[in-house]
Design a protein around this motif. Structure first.
Motif, PDB file in Angstrom:
ATOM      1  N   LYS A 185      62.774  45.453  29.832  1.00  0.00           N
ATOM      2  CA  LYS A 185      63.855  44.562  30.274  1.00  0.00           C
ATOM      3  C   LYS A 185      63.776  44.271  31.777  1.00  0.00           C
ATOM      4  N   ASN A 186      63.865  45.302  32.589  1.00  0.00           N
ATOM      5  CA  ASN A 186      63.853  45.107  34.049  1.00  0.00           C
ATOM      6  C   ASN A 186      62.405  45.137  34.549  1.00  0.00           C
ATOM      7  N   ILE A 242      59.013  44.723  36.434  1.00  0.00           N
ATOM      8  CA  ILE A 242      58.295  44.549  37.696  1.00  0.00           C
ATOM      9  C   ILE A 242      56.816  44.657  37.373  1.00  0.00           C
ATOM     10  N   PHE A 293      63.725  50.503  36.770  1.00  0.00           N
ATOM     11  CA  PHE A 293      62.842  49.371  36.518  1.00  0.00           C
ATOM     12  C   PHE A 293      61.713  49.761  35.559  1.00  0.00           C
ATOM     13  N   ASP A 294      61.233  48.779  34.809  1.00  0.00           N
ATOM     14  CA  ASP A 294      60.085  48.968  33.928  1.00  0.00           C
ATOM     15  C   ASP A 294      58.849  48.420  34.628  1.00  0.00           C
ATOM     16  N   LEU A 347      60.921  40.253  37.394  1.00  0.00           N
ATOM     17  CA  LEU A 347      61.909  40.176  38.467  1.00  0.00           C
ATOM     18  C   LEU A 347      61.220  40.159  39.826  1.00  0.00           C
ATOM     19  N   TRP A 378      68.431  40.190  45.977  1.00  0.00           N
ATOM     20  CA  TRP A 378      69.366  40.037  44.856  1.00  0.00           C
ATOM     21  C   TRP A 378      70.807  39.837  45.302  1.00  0.00           C
TER      22      TRP A 378
END
Length: 326
Positions: free
Chosen positions: A164-165, A167, A197-198, A241, A324
């Protein structure tokens, strides 16, 4: 006007030439590109240029075939973004008007030479060729695309691994002086994993072993997307992201896509390879006396070895927070 632009070699160089392509197309020129196989892999998804790519191979016999193809096309103008002996020879025997930046030896190979102005970022440098057409556009409209099949493969990978998150992180470079140590990257990735983060590592086939060995150093199970095409790499990065890495092609892909990027610079000069005054993109460089040296090899690249993960993480986190908030 029928125009050929020559941009061989590295993928990043070709990406930085695409704003020139975009403007020439806006001016309604009939545009062709001379590049190598890797360049074709990038441009083959371009809806306008896909069938206007001439592939050059670095051998004497194939280069003669390339020259023959170019002569047959009867180009009005050839723009050489590289101006080395190889590309200069192609221009010499092309039968067309040819343009390069002014250096004394080049007068023997080209019909026209342009005065060079150092504009810093390489993409702006290449836009100087628009002087040929009395155009002073400085708009950076990059051209990189992925195919539907590329997108489907990437989406399947992300869904399967419940990422999902995202990088993306690219830790490889063929030049030692542009390659931050793999153990440092793993430490940085682990810190970002703790932040939620993933991390998805990327690499070309020839680099798999390097990344696989690096991942063995990690405390966590990060993801590794083994690029089977340039289009898949484009598709992956455009879903991120943020992209983190060395001064290499994936960073330029992120810039071209408008995806935030953070670059770790060693021997190379950010002035030429990093977009200026762009809040989406940041970098870190240690700033020791010998930087930038642009060397390919160094006995002890302190510019990279002394740049520690915690130092990089601190600047990266500040960049991410500001990014962000905006």
């Amino acid at each position: 006007m029928k125009i050929l632009v020559i941009q061989l070699r590295q993928l990043g160089d070709l990406i930085l030439a695409t704003p020139l392509f975009s403007r020439l197309l806006e001016l309604n020129h009939d545009l062709y590109i001379l590049t190598e196989k890797l360049g074709f892999d990038l441009l083959k998804n371009d809806p306008v240029l896909s069938d206007k790519i001439i592939i050059s191979s670095n051998s004497v016999l194939n280069e003669l075939i390339t020259i023959k193809k170019i002569r047959k096309e009867k180009f009005d103008v050839i723009i050489d973004c590289m101006s080395n002996l190889r590309t200069a020879t192609i221009c010499k025997f092309s039968g067309a008007q040819s343009f390069a930046f002014n250096k004394s030896w080049r007068k023997y190979f080209y019909t026209n030479l342009l005065d060079y102005e150092d504009r810093g970022y390489s993409a702006y440098d290449k836009l100087q060729f628009l002087k040929i057409f009395n155009d002073d556009c400085d708009k950076l409209q990059f051209r990189i695309f992925s195919s539907d099949s590329d997108d489907k493969k990437v989406e399947t990978f992300l869904e399967k691994n419940k990422i999902k998150n995202l990088i993306t992180i690219s830790i490889t470079h063929k030049r030692q002086t542009r390659r931050w140590p793999d153990s440092y990257y793993i430490e940085l990735a682990d810190m970002l994993k703790q932040d939620g983060f993933d991390l998805v590592f990327t690499a070309a086939k020839s680099e798999y072993h390097y990344v696989e060995n690096a991942l063995k150093l990690s405390k966590y199970n990060h993801f590794f997307y083994r690029d089977s095409s340039v289009g898949e790499l484009v598709s992956l990065i455009k879903r991120a992201l943020l992209h983190i890495g060395n001064d290499s092609a994936p960073k330029h892909i992120a810039v071209a896509l408008g995806i935030p990027s953070f670059t770790i610079f060693g021997a190379s000069n950010p002035k030429g390879w990093h977009p200026p005054n762009n809040l989406l993109h940041d970098y870190i460089q240690l700033g020791i006396v010998c930087q930038p040296c642009s060397k390919k090899e160094c006995e002890k690249p302190n510019c990279l070895l002394e740049l520690k993960p915690k130092q990089v993480y601190a600047k990266l986190k500040n960049f991410m927070e500001n990014l962000w908030v905006q």
